[in-house]
Design a protein around this motif. Sequence first.
Motif, PDB file in Angstrom:
ATOM      1  N   LEU A 130      85.183  -7.076   7.540  1.00  0.00           N
ATOM      2  CA  LEU A 130      84.059  -6.798   6.659  1.00  0.00           C
ATOM      3  C   LEU A 130      83.325  -8.079   6.300  1.00  0.00           C
ATOM      4  O   LEU A 130      82.090  -8.136   6.331  1.00  0.00           O
ATOM      5  N   ALA A 131      84.067  -9.149   6.011  1.00  0.00           N
ATOM      6  CA  ALA A 131      83.444 -10.427   5.664  1.00  0.00           C
ATOM      7  C   ALA A 131      82.726 -11.039   6.862  1.00  0.00           C
ATOM      8  O   ALA A 131      81.701 -11.717   6.698  1.00  0.00           O
ATOM      9  N   LEU A 132      83.243 -10.798   8.058  1.00  0.00           N
ATOM     10  CA  LEU A 132      82.612 -11.338   9.260  1.00  0.00           C
ATOM     11  C   LEU A 132      81.341 -10.589   9.633  1.00  0.00           C
ATOM     12  O   LEU A 132      80.536 -11.092  10.419  1.00  0.00           O
ATOM     13  N   GLY A 133      81.174  -9.378   9.094  1.00  0.00           N
ATOM     14  CA  GLY A 133      79.943  -8.635   9.327  1.00  0.00           C
ATOM     15  C   GLY A 133      79.999  -7.630  10.451  1.00  0.00           C
ATOM     16  O   GLY A 133      78.945  -7.227  10.970  1.00  0.00           O
ATOM     17  N   PHE A 134      81.183  -7.176  10.842  1.00  0.00           N
ATOM     18  CA  PHE A 134      81.289  -6.194  11.926  1.00  0.00           C
ATOM     19  C   PHE A 134      80.829  -4.821  11.443  1.00  0.00           C
ATOM     20  O   PHE A 134      81.104  -4.414  10.311  1.00  0.00           O
ATOM     21  N   THR A 135      80.098  -4.125  12.308  1.00  0.00           N
ATOM     22  CA  THR A 135      79.685  -2.771  11.971  1.00  0.00           C
ATOM     23  C   THR A 135      80.902  -1.862  11.900  1.00  0.00           C
ATOM     24  O   THR A 135      81.886  -2.048  12.617  1.00  0.00           O
ATOM     25  N   GLN A 136      80.819  -0.870  11.032  1.00  0.00           N
ATOM     26  CA  GLN A 136      81.881   0.126  10.822  1.00  0.00           C
ATOM     27  C   GLN A 136      83.184  -0.502  10.334  1.00  0.00           C
ATOM     28  O   GLN A 136      84.250   0.101  10.450  1.00  0.00           O
ATOM     29  N   ALA A 137      83.097  -1.706   9.775  1.00  0.00           N
ATOM     30  CA  ALA A 137      84.286  -2.285   9.141  1.00  0.00           C
ATOM     31  C   ALA A 137      84.600  -1.538   7.847  1.00  0.00           C
ATOM     32  O   ALA A 137      85.764  -1.370   7.469  1.00  0.00           O
ATOM     33  N   ALA A 138      83.538  -1.103   7.153  1.00  0.00           N
ATOM     34  CA  ALA A 138      83.696  -0.267   5.969  1.00  0.00           C
ATOM     35  C   ALA A 138      83.432   1.181   6.383  1.00  0.00           C
ATOM     36  O   ALA A 138      82.384   1.495   6.945  1.00  0.00           O
ATOM     37  N   THR A 139      84.364   2.073   6.118  1.00  0.00           N
ATOM     38  CA  THR A 139      84.264   3.458   6.571  1.00  0.00           C
ATOM     39  C   THR A 139      83.777   4.370   5.450  1.00  0.00           C
ATOM     40  O   THR A 139      83.883   4.038   4.271  1.00  0.00           O
ATOM     41  N   LYS A 140      83.233   5.515   5.844  1.00  0.00           N
ATOM     42  CA  LYS A 140      82.797   6.534   4.890  1.00  0.00           C
ATOM     43  C   LYS A 140      83.923   7.537   4.667  1.00  0.00           C
ATOM     44  O   LYS A 140      84.876   7.618   5.437  1.00  0.00           O
ATOM     45  N   HIS A 141      83.778   8.332   3.603  1.00  0.00           N
ATOM     46  CA  HIS A 141      84.818   9.317   3.283  1.00  0.00           C
ATOM     47  C   HIS A 141      84.661  10.593   4.095  1.00  0.00           C
ATOM     48  O   HIS A 141      85.580  11.420   4.124  1.00  0.00           O
ATOM     49  N   THR A 142      83.505  10.776   4.705  1.00  0.00           N
ATOM     50  CA  THR A 142      83.276  11.989   5.488  1.00  0.00           C
ATOM     51  C   THR A 142      82.904  11.614   6.919  1.00  0.00           C
ATOM     52  O   THR A 142      82.599  10.464   7.224  1.00  0.00           O
ATOM     53  N   GLY A 143      82.916  12.613   7.779  1.00  0.00           N
ATOM     54  CA  GLY A 143      82.542  12.378   9.167  1.00  0.00           C
ATOM     55  C   GLY A 143      83.725  11.935  10.015  1.00  0.00           C
ATOM     56  O   GLY A 143      84.856  11.751   9.539  1.00  0.00           O
TER      57      GLY A 143
END
Length: 466
Positions: A42-55
């Motif tokens: 997340l700190a490095l800036g990768f996409t989808q490092a932080a996930t959503k609760h749905t989907g």
Amino acid sequence: MRHLKGEPRQQSTLFPESLDDYVSADNPVRVIDAYMDSLDMLALGFTQAATKHTGRKPYDPADLLKLYTYGYLNQVRSTRRLEKECHRNVEVLWLMKRLAPDFKTLANFRQQNSKAIREACRGFIQFCREASLLDSRMIAIDGSKFRAAASMSKTYNRKQLDALQKRLNRKIDDYLHLMAKSEQSGTNDKGSIHEALSQLQKRKVRLDGLSGSLDKGASQCCETEPEAKRMRSGREGIVVGYNVQSAVDVETGLIVHHEVTTEGSDNRQLEPIATTAKSELGADTLQVLADAGYSNGEQLERCEEQGIEPAVPVNRAVNNKGNYFQKSEFTYDSEQDQFTCPAGQLLTYQTYNRKKKHRLYARTGCNACPLQGRCTSADKRWVTRHFNEDALDRSQQRVDENPGLMRLRSAVVERPFAQLKHNMGMRRFRCWGQSGAESEMGLAVMAYNLNRMINALGVQRMLQLI
């Protein structure tokens, strides 16, 4: 015949072997796994490092980065081949924990995370610094040309582009004539003619855009990959690609900094590469080795102002107009700002050339000098002095005082390029555009640096440090 026989494929065992048993304790893949798990995605800036609760749940960027690092280390850069390895390679099965992302997922990850991959590459250098593995104060800098995904046939200069536009306009005129004849005769081939004409007109729009870029001062353009440039590449001749700059630590052989550039020459790369490498190493002072391609007085002086000592052979102009005295045979007096010629006469400052960054000195009356035959055919001899001549002299002096520096430079900085191109198959980029090339080079450099430290310290020592 007494041959060794394998176990029957259908035979089951009471205690099945685990996947971990197939990967030895000293397998380098364990270091890749441990190191990537230690990174903050997340700190490095990768996409989808932080996930959503749905989907649908996405793949962990750390897992995809592991797969790519392993692939680049083993000459597997194709996303389709990486997808296959997830099903048949025991080391990859262990590394990915039996996850098997499809090739499109892998391609999107590499395309969307160019900046984050570079940050992860920088992170390994910081890890080595914190582990006291990287504390030298000497680096070597060099550049190498890597082919782009684009083809040479899609790169044009002004003359080639004008000729191509003329041929295209003739084709469009021919199809317009055919369409007019088709309408008069009432034939049913108007649809195919219209489709071909539409494709030609779309291409004409693209070529007009390229022509506009040349009108703004560019000397060349590439239809399929505008950022790629034609460059001279030693034995390979002219290639369409990028000039990759690298700064390599002399003691460890690690690539402490790299840059994918579109400049065909190294002449303006010394100061930005050396400055960034100095920052990456956290050094107060730094010695830099480079070849004569980096001979640039302004760049050398800027380096010295920032605590960097460059040792770069200087490219000197040679007077080849007869057997005349060279500039080195004229003595410069810095206090009086004048030269003394071999005949003892003074050459004073006359003017300057801003484009060439030269100050010009001369004297008149050479026709009466007994040494004129060895100096000039005119009545006035000119001598130039670079705006940053003192910095050039200091750089050359460092080389002259220690001739072994250039041999050391060659051994240190050219080896990583050989490893990247030969052992890792990085002769040509697969991704389009400079951003894609930066992603690929970041992955390759990370794999190279990891492998370099594994070979130096061993798997178990690396695992302890991580």
